[in-house]
Design an enzyme around this catalytic site. Sequence first.
Site, PDB file in Angstrom:
ATOM      1  N   ASN A 217       7.546  18.733  30.223  1.00 23.29           N
ATOM      2  CA  ASN A 217       8.649  19.543  30.760  1.00 23.29           C
ATOM      3  C   ASN A 217       9.894  19.339  29.912  1.00 23.29           C
ATOM      4  O   ASN A 217       9.863  18.610  28.915  1.00 23.29           O
ATOM      5  CB  ASN A 217       8.893  19.182  32.229  1.00 23.29           C
ATOM      6  CG  ASN A 217       9.217  17.719  32.396  1.00 23.29           C
ATOM      7  OD1 ASN A 217      10.235  17.245  31.906  1.00 23.29           O
ATOM      8  ND2 ASN A 217       8.339  16.983  33.060  1.00 23.29           N
ATOM      9  N   ASP A 286       4.002  16.857  38.006  1.00 25.11           N
ATOM     10  CA  ASP A 286       3.412  16.865  39.350  1.00 25.11           C
ATOM     11  C   ASP A 286       1.896  17.010  39.291  1.00 25.11           C
ATOM     12  O   ASP A 286       1.200  16.668  40.240  1.00 25.11           O
ATOM     13  CB  ASP A 286       3.997  18.013  40.176  1.00 25.11           C
ATOM     14  CG  ASP A 286       5.461  17.752  40.502  1.00 25.11           C
ATOM     15  OD1 ASP A 286       5.803  16.592  40.774  1.00 25.11           O
ATOM     16  OD2 ASP A 286       6.266  18.705  40.462  1.00 25.11           O
ATOM     17  N   LYS A 296     -10.497  17.179  20.168  1.00 27.78           N
ATOM     18  CA  LYS A 296      -9.712  18.425  20.182  1.00 27.78           C
ATOM     19  C   LYS A 296     -10.602  19.606  20.598  1.00 27.78           C
ATOM     20  O   LYS A 296     -11.630  19.859  19.965  1.00 27.78           O
ATOM     21  CB  LYS A 296      -9.128  18.679  18.784  1.00 27.78           C
ATOM     22  CG  LYS A 296      -8.202  19.866  18.785  1.00 27.78           C
ATOM     23  CD  LYS A 296      -7.654  20.186  17.417  1.00 27.78           C
ATOM     24  CE  LYS A 296      -6.926  21.514  17.502  1.00 27.78           C
ATOM     25  NZ  LYS A 296      -6.796  22.169  16.230  1.00 27.78           N
ATOM     26  N   PHE A 331      16.294  11.814  42.357  1.00 29.41           N
ATOM     27  CA  PHE A 331      16.999  12.991  41.851  1.00 29.41           C
ATOM     28  C   PHE A 331      16.262  14.248  42.299  1.00 29.41           C
ATOM     29  O   PHE A 331      15.068  14.195  42.566  1.00 29.41           O
ATOM     30  CB  PHE A 331      17.079  12.959  40.320  1.00 29.41           C
ATOM     31  CG  PHE A 331      18.308  12.261  39.817  1.00 29.41           C
ATOM     32  CD1 PHE A 331      18.488  10.898  40.014  1.00 29.41           C
ATOM     33  CD2 PHE A 331      19.310  12.972  39.160  1.00 29.41           C
ATOM     34  CE1 PHE A 331      19.633  10.256  39.572  1.00 29.41           C
ATOM     35  CE2 PHE A 331      20.456  12.332  38.710  1.00 29.41           C
ATOM     36  CZ  PHE A 331      20.616  10.975  38.917  1.00 29.41           C
ATOM     37  N   LYS A 345      13.910  16.591  50.344  1.00 26.60           N
ATOM     38  CA  LYS A 345      13.329  15.483  49.548  1.00 26.60           C
ATOM     39  C   LYS A 345      13.785  14.131  50.084  1.00 26.60           C
ATOM     40  O   LYS A 345      13.026  13.157  50.086  1.00 26.60           O
ATOM     41  CB  LYS A 345      13.721  15.634  48.077  1.00 26.60           C
ATOM     42  CG  LYS A 345      12.811  16.604  47.363  1.00 26.60           C
ATOM     43  CD  LYS A 345      13.170  16.874  45.928  1.00 26.60           C
ATOM     44  CE  LYS A 345      12.367  18.091  45.467  1.00 26.60           C
ATOM     45  NZ  LYS A 345      12.759  18.648  44.214  1.00 26.60           N
ATOM     46  N   LYS A 349      10.674  11.897  51.188  1.00 26.23           N
ATOM     47  CA  LYS A 349      10.339  10.748  50.347  1.00 26.23           C
ATOM     48  C   LYS A 349      10.875   9.442  50.920  1.00 26.23           C
ATOM     49  O   LYS A 349      10.450   8.369  50.532  1.00 26.23           O
ATOM     50  CB  LYS A 349      10.872  10.965  48.935  1.00 26.23           C
ATOM     51  CG  LYS A 349      10.378  12.283  48.333  1.00 26.23           C
ATOM     52  CD  LYS A 349      10.421  12.292  46.839  1.00 26.23           C
ATOM     53  CE  LYS A 349      10.044  13.662  46.298  1.00 26.23           C
ATOM     54  NZ  LYS A 349       9.412  13.599  44.984  1.00 26.23           N
TER      55      LYS A 349
HETATM   56  N1  CTP Z   1       9.220  12.018  41.375  1.00 31.65           N
HETATM   57  C1  CTP Z   1       8.373  10.934  41.168  1.00 31.65           C
HETATM   58  N2  CTP Z   1       7.060  11.138  40.958  1.00 31.65           N
HETATM   59  C2  CTP Z   1       6.528  12.378  40.953  1.00 31.65           C
HETATM   60  C3  CTP Z   1       7.360  13.505  41.160  1.00 31.65           C
HETATM   61  C4  CTP Z   1       8.707  13.288  41.362  1.00 31.65           C
HETATM   62  O1  CTP Z   1       8.849   9.798  41.179  1.00 31.65           O
HETATM   63  N3  CTP Z   1       5.238  12.539  40.737  1.00 31.65           N
HETATM   64  C5  CTP Z   1      10.644  11.762  41.637  1.00 31.65           C
HETATM   65  C6  CTP Z   1      11.569  12.209  40.527  1.00 31.65           C
HETATM   66  O2  CTP Z   1      11.794  11.155  39.612  1.00 31.65           O
HETATM   67  C7  CTP Z   1      12.823  12.547  41.320  1.00 31.65           C
HETATM   68  C8  CTP Z   1      12.300  13.050  42.652  1.00 31.65           C
HETATM   69  O3  CTP Z   1      10.990  12.516  42.769  1.00 31.65           O
HETATM   70  O4  CTP Z   1      13.603  11.398  41.580  1.00 31.65           O
HETATM   71  C9  CTP Z   1      12.235  14.533  42.817  1.00 31.65           C
HETATM   72  O5  CTP Z   1      11.526  15.097  41.746  1.00 31.65           O
HETATM   73  P1  CTP Z   1      11.339  16.662  41.663  1.00 31.65           P
HETATM   74  O6  CTP Z   1      10.489  16.963  40.476  1.00 31.65           O
HETATM   75  O7  CTP Z   1      12.675  17.328  41.783  1.00 31.65           O
HETATM   76  O8  CTP Z   1      10.599  16.960  43.020  1.00 31.65           O
HETATM   77  P2  CTP Z   1       9.112  16.999  43.431  1.00 31.65           P
HETATM   78  O9  CTP Z   1       8.884  15.923  44.429  1.00 31.65           O
HETATM   79  O10 CTP Z   1       8.223  16.980  42.224  1.00 31.65           O
HETATM   80  O11 CTP Z   1       9.035  18.406  44.169  1.00 31.65           O
HETATM   81  P3  CTP Z   1       9.149  19.887  43.533  1.00 31.65           P
HETATM   82  O12 CTP Z   1       8.611  19.808  42.118  1.00 31.65           O
HETATM   83  O13 CTP Z   1       8.318  20.697  44.442  1.00 31.65           O
HETATM   84  O14 CTP Z   1      10.597  20.256  43.591  1.00 31.65           O
END
Ligand code: CTP
Length: 407
Positions: A217, A286, A296, A331, A345, A349
Amino acid sequence: MTLNKDQVKGEKVLLAVCGGIAAYKACEVLRGLQKAGCEVRVAMTADAGRFVGKVTFEALSRHAVCDDLYANPETAIPHIDYAEWADLALVVPATANLMAKMAAGIADDALSATLLACPCPVLVAPGMNVHMWRNAATQANLRTLEARGVRFVLPVEGRLACGDVGEGKLADVEDIVAAALALLCDKLPEQDLVGARLLITAGPTREAIDPVRYIANASTGKMGYAIAAAAARRGAQVTLVSGPTALACPEGVRRVGVVSAAQMRDAAAAAFVDATAAVCTAAVADYTPAHPADHKLKKAHEHLDSIELVETADILAELCACKGERVVVGFAAETNDLLANAQAKLERKGADAIVANDVSRADSTFGADTSRIAVVTSAGVEQHKTLPLVDVADIVLDHVRDLLRSR
Ligand code: CTP
């Protein structure tokens, strides 16, 4: 910030004056600093002397001006002695040329040599033509210098001496003096995180499809690195678990480099054992390919048109689930429904706070040197204006400190 005179009384400011039309305003800055109780000495370029005579600065500062590496009645090695004397170096106005020289480490005259020798904080107030300011080279030099810790009082929009209208006008004298005084009061950051052991996750993760392809990303890691650097400055022991980034490890920080979400999860869990707080800034993938290939893949016969994905572990949620008395801050980078998503969140969480930032804004998106955050806690929402990442880092750490103290 409200400052009183005693805080800066006797603080020593080296005022570095470059050859720009705004050089005359350096005289007012000098007077403003003196009125606040500071001692000021001046270094200037030969071109600055075409705009304002050296005699003016000598009369105002009551010291010899450093404009020659070899001729100064007060000292035999002016660039070193003036640099070591100063508590703060303030450049007014900074030309595009001087910014380029600072970024490249060039020291070919008394002023640039003095700045290169300065161990103290450096504050730069640029003033130049709008096109010179917007030029990609100047903007790249600005980012380089900011990344090295040089602070800026950015130019403002207005009618420029050349007749152009736009950004490039030296900031107001009062704003430059205020920024200098704030930095003088701030230069030894309060050691309010001594004893805290912080785990910080940062950057993106990469999820392998095969040995040469991956899913990732847009995260650059800047936010997490800024928080790690600020936490170390404030006395915390910092472990930075970082996905792949182009950033240098901040001074005083222990970095554990990882690539995938699974590796980040393991490294974070290990560092959390001894931690008193965790700040999860990482943009963790995610999903990860369910069956990464060990060779490859060949598009002609290995079906690259779809990849089966499985969900990764939510590191933040896992840390929260076992946190006990420890503080955990997450975050939320969002493009829409910022506060509602951040609130959800926070609850889902189980974090102590979620720092929400709107990544659809250019001044708050991945890779920007500024961010516009809202801190969401069970007590409510604290919205901040767009700020440089160094200041955002301090706001996040103020929350961590307060949460730790409330335990
Ligand atoms: N985070 C994490 N581990 C994951 C996904 C997210 O620790 N597998 C943490 C990120 O570091 C951040 C927070 O969760 O502090 C929110 O991450 P974000 O990507 O905004 O949210 P998601 O939980 O992935 O939800 P979505 O992508 O649906 O917004």
